[in-house]
Design a protein around this motif. Structure first.
Motif: not given
Length: 203
Positions: A133-142
């Motif tokens: 799994f991963f966690i987004c820091l900042g928006d990564q909407t791509f």
């Protein structure tokens, strides 16, 4: 600048693959929360078990089996255009046997998006996701599904968000990279010293 530092098709490592899906019914009521105790601090995530029931159930299955204990955040993929943003990627220890992979829950179906603090399930091809799994820091909407694009445009399966411990996640993202990897497109993204997951438990 184009979001090119985190290739969609290889965001995370895969695991052993057999085709089936876990059968689990989540309790009704409040959204489930999971506490990750790491060598850099604690992160608490809240799961969207109504919007992404299959992915949430899969994650909780590993948590309840204590499969993530002794695992690690092993990769910090920082955005070229914003080095304080990106994703941190985790997996169980190598000895942990994965459960069967699950059906992909696209963001077009769940209505979720890879915004700041989102937790999401890694995969290779759709239907191969297990326990990375991963966690987004900042928006990564791509990393959301993009049906208008060619090829594999289903994105990743977002299934919750960080509700406490974002500074810990940020600290992990800032750890020194340059660790050894066999994936050329992940060069300079693997941590020199992985951040150990001591325990993961339902909150």
């Amino acid at each position: 600048m184009s979001p090119r530092s985190i290739p969609r098709r290889s965001l995370v490592l895969g695991a052993g693959l057999v085709m089936a899906a876990p059968q689990m019914v989540l309790a009704q009521g409040a959204r489930p929360r999971v506490t990750m105790t790491t060598s850099q601090g604690t992160i608490v995530v809240e799961l969207e078990d109504r919007k992404a029931p299959l992915t949430s159930a899969n994650f909780l299955r590993y948590v309840d089996a204590k499969a993530y204990d002794g695992g690690s955040f092993f990769r910090a993929a920082r955005n070229d255009w914003a080095p304080t943003e990106g994703t941190i990627v985790a997996q169980p220890p190598a000895k942990a046997r994965p459960f069967p992979p699950i059906r992909h829950e696209s963001t077009t179906k769940t209505g979720l998006s890879h915004v700041h603090g989102t937790i999401s399930l890694g995969r290779f091809a759709p239907g191969t996701a297990t326990n990375t799994f991963f966690i987004c820091l900042g928006d990564q909407t791509f990393l959301d599904a993009q049906p208008e694009q060619p090829g594999d445009n289903l994105g990743y399966a977002a299934f919750g968000k960080v509700v406490s411990g974002l500074p810990t996640a940020q600290k992990i993202l800032a750890q020194p990279t340059g660790g050894e990897t066999k994936f050329a497109d992940q060069k300079d993204q693997w941590l020199k010293k992985p951040v150990i997951i001591e325990t993961m438990r339902r909150a």
